[in-house]
Motif scaffolding. Structure first.
Motif, short mmCIF file in Angstrom:
data_model
loop_
_atom_site.label_atom_id
_atom_site.label_comp_id
_atom_site.label_asym_id
_atom_site.label_seq_id
_atom_site.Cartn_x
_atom_site.Cartn_y
_atom_site.Cartn_z
N MET A 1 0.84 -1.20 0.00
CA MET A 1 0.00 0.00 0.00
C MET A 1 0.88 1.25 0.00
O MET A 1 1.77 1.39 0.81
N ASN A 2 0.60 2.11 -0.95
CA ASN A 2 1.35 3.35 -1.03
C ASN A 2 0.67 4.36 -0.11
O ASN A 2 -0.50 4.65 -0.27
N ASN A 3 1.38 4.85 0.88
CA ASN A 3 0.72 5.84 1.73
C ASN A 3 1.63 6.95 2.18
O ASN A 3 2.83 6.75 2.34
N TYR A 4 1.07 8.11 2.32
CA TYR A 4 1.83 9.23 2.82
C TYR A 4 0.93 10.18 3.60
O TYR A 4 -0.29 10.10 3.50
N ILE A 5 1.59 11.03 4.35
CA ILE A 5 0.86 11.95 5.21
C ILE A 5 0.93 13.35 4.62
O ILE A 5 2.03 13.86 4.36
N ILE A 6 -0.23 13.93 4.41
CA ILE A 6 -0.28 15.32 3.97
C ILE A 6 -0.88 16.13 5.11
O ILE A 6 -1.97 15.83 5.59
N GLY A 7 -0.14 17.12 5.55
CA GLY A 7 -0.64 17.96 6.63
C GLY A 7 -0.96 19.34 6.10
O GLY A 7 -0.38 19.79 5.12
N THR A 8 -1.91 19.99 6.76
CA THR A 8 -2.23 21.34 6.32
C THR A 8 -1.38 22.35 7.06
O THR A 8 -0.80 22.04 8.11
N CYS A 9 -1.29 23.55 6.54
CA CYS A 9 -0.77 24.67 7.31
C CYS A 9 -1.39 25.93 6.75
O CYS A 9 -1.91 25.94 5.63
N GLY A 10 -1.36 26.99 7.52
CA GLY A 10 -1.90 28.25 7.03
C GLY A 10 -2.59 29.05 8.10
O GLY A 10 -2.90 28.54 9.19
N HIS A 11 -2.84 30.30 7.79
CA HIS A 11 -3.43 31.25 8.72
C HIS A 11 -4.84 30.83 9.14
O HIS A 11 -5.51 30.10 8.40
N ILE A 12 -5.27 31.33 10.27
CA ILE A 12 -6.60 31.01 10.79
C ILE A 12 -7.69 31.39 9.78
O ILE A 12 -7.57 32.42 9.10
N ASP A 13 -8.67 30.50 9.65
CA ASP A 13 -9.84 30.78 8.80
C ASP A 13 -9.57 30.75 7.30
O ASP A 13 -10.42 31.17 6.52
N HIS A 14 -8.40 30.29 6.89
CA HIS A 14 -8.12 30.28 5.45
C HIS A 14 -8.76 29.07 4.73
O HIS A 14 -8.63 28.94 3.53
N GLY A 15 -9.40 28.19 5.53
CA GLY A 15 -10.18 27.13 4.89
C GLY A 15 -9.54 25.76 4.89
O GLY A 15 -9.88 24.90 4.08
N LYS A 16 -8.63 25.51 5.85
CA LYS A 16 -7.95 24.20 5.91
C LYS A 16 -8.94 23.07 6.20
O LYS A 16 -8.99 22.07 5.48
N THR A 17 -9.71 23.25 7.28
CA THR A 17 -10.63 22.19 7.69
C THR A 17 -11.74 22.00 6.65
O THR A 17 -12.13 20.87 6.34
N ALA A 18 -12.21 23.11 6.09
CA ALA A 18 -13.28 23.03 5.08
C ALA A 18 -12.77 22.31 3.83
O ALA A 18 -13.51 21.56 3.18
N LEU A 19 -11.51 22.52 3.51
CA LEU A 19 -10.94 21.87 2.32
C LEU A 19 -10.87 20.36 2.52
O LEU A 19 -11.20 19.58 1.63
N ILE A 20 -10.45 19.95 3.72
CA ILE A 20 -10.38 18.51 4.00
C ILE A 20 -11.79 17.92 3.94
O ILE A 20 -12.00 16.85 3.36
N ARG A 21 -12.77 18.64 4.48
CA ARG A 21 -14.14 18.15 4.44
C ARG A 21 -14.59 17.98 2.98
O ARG A 21 -15.22 16.99 2.61
N ALA A 22 -14.21 18.94 2.13
CA ALA A 22 -14.59 18.86 0.72
C ALA A 22 -13.91 17.66 0.04
O ALA A 22 -14.47 17.01 -0.85
N LEU A 23 -12.69 17.35 0.50
CA LEU A 23 -11.95 16.26 -0.13
C LEU A 23 -12.42 14.87 0.31
O LEU A 23 -12.51 13.96 -0.51
N ASN A 24 -12.71 14.72 1.60
CA ASN A 24 -13.04 13.36 2.06
C ASN A 24 -14.28 13.27 2.95
O ASN A 24 -14.58 12.22 3.50
N GLY A 25 -14.97 14.37 3.13
CA GLY A 25 -16.20 14.35 3.91
C GLY A 25 -15.99 14.35 5.42
O GLY A 25 -16.95 14.28 6.18
N TYR A 26 -14.73 14.44 5.84
CA TYR A 26 -14.46 14.38 7.28
C TYR A 26 -14.84 15.69 7.97
O TYR A 26 -14.41 16.77 7.57
N GLU A 27 -15.63 15.55 9.02
CA GLU A 27 -16.04 16.72 9.80
C GLU A 27 -15.02 16.99 10.89
O GLU A 27 -15.00 16.29 11.90
N GLY A 28 -14.18 17.97 10.71
CA GLY A 28 -13.23 18.33 11.77
C GLY A 28 -13.94 19.21 12.78
O GLY A 28 -15.17 19.30 12.78
N ASP A 29 -13.19 19.85 13.63
CA ASP A 29 -13.75 20.82 14.58
C ASP A 29 -15.00 20.30 15.29
O ASP A 29 -16.06 20.93 15.25
N THR A 30 -14.87 19.14 15.94
CA THR A 30 -16.05 18.51 16.53
C THR A 30 -16.22 18.80 18.02
O THR A 30 -17.29 18.56 18.57
#
Ligand SMILES: Nc1nc2c(ncn2[C@@H]2O[C@H](COP(=O)(O)OP(=O)(O)OP(=O)(O)O)[C@@H](O)[C@H]2O)c(=O)[nH]1
Ligand SMILES: [Mg+2]
Length: 473
Positions: A1-30
């Motif tokens: 299995m090919n696997n790697y870790i992609i982490g986000t970075c960036g200023h507050i409110d720039h849309g990191k968590t929303a982007l992950i939700r758009a990519l895989n449906g994961y609800e962060g900030d719970t």
């Protein structure tokens, strides 16, 4: 299995968590606090898989007061997704996160301009160019740049395709298993569960592990890799370990789990460091040291005791043992301010003269391992354990042996895995001659001598006895 870790970075409110939700449906900030404040507070972990490929996402908070949590995730990134809002462009925590990632040695980067729906389409190209030219000032390998909006499904699908076309795993397989705990919880009927990223070698169910910080053993009852039960967990796998033989309360975030016998903890370690622009480290001052997912308080002692320095060698004198390995990266902060990044040179500190220490640190900084072995051997006349090479030089057993064999004037005991400087033979010879002169009828064997000289291995003593025979003694 090919696997790697992609982490986000960036200023507050720039849309990191929303982007992950758009990519895989994961609800962060719970958590309740996250929902009330509308921000990410702690790291969150999720996945995106396709066929035999898995991307593990680590989402980090952008708030300036939560950089400490960001660092606890960033050390394990194979690739960073730099998230910049098209509306706000580069902001203070974008910069601070980029600085930290550079200091941690993360090289692979994806630049994602988010919220493109908030700017005129005609303005987008110049925004991308502006942000890109800023990011290029850092030493990242930008794999691609893209602009997305969570309201433009097409842009998200395109990003997804690109993410799957990467092969971004970067971690080197060390000689043993290492794992920093980033979360701890207990599950009904299962007991203690920890989560973290596998570094080094894989582990399997039923393996015995060693929790370095509390010197306790625990057994792997069950493993989950990316949320699925698994017999084995490999490098860069986000892994939940169900541990038996240990209470949930005994484990804390930042603890290092390994296998017994590989890592020793030291409250002083030697590093090289580099400060951020217009920052300096001050001699004999208190700092917070971030290593893996752990935060440790300690003093920094500059090697040549100047009052301040922008870069150089230093010793960290911590309030608790540090279980680090050669070349491991760390971040040095004071309060909420990031000051410098460090690289571990000596995770095991040996007493030696300052001039000799300087030579050793220079050799280690230049990755001149043969030279480092030579210097260490001269400081360890009574033997240098080969096992410690895994921690001292992040070498596999085979590689360590290869280096040892290339050293001049060195006796290698491959059975007991110890190196001795050849001149140490004289020490043993003198002692044997002493015994013999006192009592001609003394029975001398490698075993009987090693009872008197516990540091010397039987093979090494035998080689001295053989020489004495050859010399007709
Ligand atoms: N218009 C628009 N809004 C977006 C887009 N992406 C995110 N947002 C909004 O931006 C706000 C912040 O998004 P988050 O994903 O929470 O931002 P974040 O970077 O994770 O924030 P922190 O984790 O607190 O640093 C939310 O209200 C999102 O709905 C986008 O593409 N377009
Ligand atoms: Mg967030």
């Amino acid at each position: 299995m090919n696997n790697y870790i992609i982490g986000t970075c960036g200023h507050i409110d720039h849309g990191k968590t929303a982007l992950i939700r758009a990519l895989n449906g994961y609800e962060g900030d719970t958590t309740k606090e996250e929902q009330q404040r509308g921000i990410t507070i702690d790291l969150s972990f999720s996945n995106l898989s396709k066929e035999n490929q898995n991307i593990a996402f680590i989402d980090v908070p952008g708030h300036e007061k939560l950089v400490k949590n960001m660092i606890a995730g960033a050390f394990s990134f194979d690739c960073v997704m730099i998230v910049v809002s098209a509306a706000e462009k580069i902001m203070p925590q974008t910069v601070e996160h980029l600085q930290i990632l550079s200091l941690l040695g993360v090289k692979n980067a994806i630049l994602t301009i988010t919220k493109k729906d908030l700017v005129e389409e005609s303005a987008l190209a110049s925004i991308i160019e502006e942000v890109e030219s800023f990011v290029k000032e850092f030493d990242f390998n930008i794999l691609f740049t893209t602009a997305v909006s969570i309201y433009d499904e097409n842009s998200i699908e395109k990003l997804k395709d690109k993410l799957f076309s990467l092969n971004a795993s970067t971690k080197v397989e060390e000689n043993f298993f290492r794992y920093y705990v980033d979360r701890i919880f207990s599950a009904q009927g299962a007991g203690t569960i920890v989560t973290g990223t596998v570094l080094g070698r894989p582990i399997k169910t039923d393996d015995k592990l060693f929790i370095c910080d509390i010197k306790k053993e625990a057994k792997v009852k069950n493993l989950q890799v990316h949320g699925v039960d698994s017999e084995e967990a490999n490098i860069s796998n986000r892994t939940a370990i169900n541990l038996s033989g240990i209470k949930t309360n005994d484990i804390k975030k930042g603890f290092l789990i390994s296998k017994k016998g590989y890592l020793r903890g030291f409250d002083t370690i030697d590093i090289s460091f580099k400060s951020l622009k217009s920052k300096e480290l001050k001699h004999n001052q208190n700092y917070s040291i971030f290593i893996g997912s752990k935060k440790i308080e300690g003093k920094v002692l500059l090697f040549n005791s100047t009052t301040t320095l922008e870069s150089g060698f230093a010793m960290i004198k911590a309030k608790e043992p540090i279980f680090s390995i050669y070349k491991e990266k760390l971040i040095i902060r004071q309060g909420n301010i990031t000051i410098a990044g460090g690289i571990v040179l000596s995770p095991i500190v040996d007493p030696m003269k300052k001039s000799q220490k300087l030579e050793l640190l220079e050799a280690l900084e230049n990755e001149n391992i043969s030279k480092a072995y030579e210097i260490l051997l001269s400081a360890h006349k009574k033997g240098l354990g080969l096992i410690s090479s895994a921690q001292r030089f992040a070498l596999s057993h085979e590689k360590a042996l290869e280096y040892a064999k290339s050293l001049e004037n060195t006796f290698i005991d491959e059975k007991s895995l110890v190196l001795y400087p050849l001149q140490t033979k004289n020490l043993i010879k003198t002692s044997i001659k002493d015994i013999y002169t006192k009592n001609q009828f003394a029975l001398l064997s490698n075993a009987s001598i090693s009872l008197r000289m516990k540091w010397a291995s039987e093979n090494f003593i035998q080689s001295v006895l053989d020489e004495l025979v050859e010399e007709n003694f």
